[in-house]
Design an enzyme around this catalytic site. Sequence first.
Site, PDB file in Angstrom:
ATOM      1  N   SER A  98      13.462  56.419   6.620  1.00 38.90           N
ATOM      2  CA  SER A  98      13.645  55.152   7.317  1.00 38.90           C
ATOM      3  C   SER A  98      12.362  54.772   8.059  1.00 38.90           C
ATOM      4  O   SER A  98      11.308  54.598   7.440  1.00 38.90           O
ATOM      5  CB  SER A  98      14.865  55.234   8.246  1.00 38.90           C
ATOM      6  OG  SER A  98      15.164  53.968   8.788  1.00 38.90           O
ATOM      7  N   HIS A 207      19.759  49.238   7.527  1.00 38.18           N
ATOM      8  CA  HIS A 207      19.807  49.405   6.070  1.00 38.18           C
ATOM      9  C   HIS A 207      21.046  48.748   5.467  1.00 38.18           C
ATOM     10  O   HIS A 207      21.750  49.331   4.650  1.00 38.18           O
ATOM     11  CB  HIS A 207      19.731  50.885   5.707  1.00 38.18           C
ATOM     12  CG  HIS A 207      18.480  51.548   6.190  1.00 38.18           C
ATOM     13  ND1 HIS A 207      17.241  51.266   5.664  1.00 38.18           N
ATOM     14  CD2 HIS A 207      18.272  52.444   7.172  1.00 38.18           C
ATOM     15  CE1 HIS A 207      16.321  51.982   6.303  1.00 38.18           C
ATOM     16  NE2 HIS A 207      16.923  52.693   7.221  1.00 38.18           N
TER      17      HIS A 207
END
Length: 322
Positions: A98, A207
């Site tokens: 991430s 996300h």
Amino acid sequence: MESYALVFPGQGSQTVGMGRSLAASSPAAAAVFAEADAALDEPISRLAWDGPGEDLDRTENAQPALLATSIAYLAALRERWSAGGLDVPPAAFAAGHSMGQYSAFVAAGVISLADGVRLVRERGRRMQASGAGRDGAMAAIIGLDDSHVAELVQRSSAHGIFGVANRNAPGQVVVSGERPAIDAAAVIARELGARKAIVLPVSVAAHSPLMAEAAADMREILAAVAFSDPSLPVLANADAQPLLDAEACRAELVDHLTAGVDWVAAVERMAAAGVTTFIEVGPGRVLTGLIKRIAPDAETFALDDPAADDRLAVPFASPAPA
């Protein structure tokens, strides 16, 4: 010398005190923190070292502090290798989880440290604002057989925007989307055999499509930043494909805001390519734990060593750390 990869943790690995002992003992690490402070025109190092924790945990602070600490660990490691006369070849791959993708890009020379800390600060701000008025949420699903994930997504999506944000390890996923869908997923997951389904204490649906506004904002911001081709392959978050040029890396930082992170695929790809050692570059041991579950035969090193005075483990030194 075995083939190795550098892996960089994402938000959640930050902790008050991270990097303080390292900077006190390593001029290279201290220089990284000084450059980050100058780039942000504020002492992010002081927040990382002294807190308070509630301020450090704010997304717009956690991300630049974590990036600076990760790159400080990398600088200190290279400094130690050099001082010890160790001729360590370049890593075979880099991969970030991430937000850790920004750290990987700094390590691979794609973006500068100064641009990196400024970008993740903006990323944090845009993520917090994205999806305003739509109640976003996330949940950790533990112990659900991977064969049931598709059904979980199908059934939960009937209740709102929903998707897999992170596939972290076999039987461990994080889901993201609108709160009614997340609440439904917690129930459905248990029906499908999950041991635990924990709604996380966050208000940002990372996300997921709820980050579309943040992605659009970051596309404009990133367009004004200089990118270079990576000095080593960096794997994409969504599908673990190698990112080999500057424009692919720029696109990755937009796309990964609304797509999931398939950490299992990234580790499996690196292992299949011959990587035998994974070095976690940054505070904590989150990725080390996940990698041991994905590739149990691989050797793992977390550079953050609480037993060392400077908190730095040194892989490939002699004797090798346990």
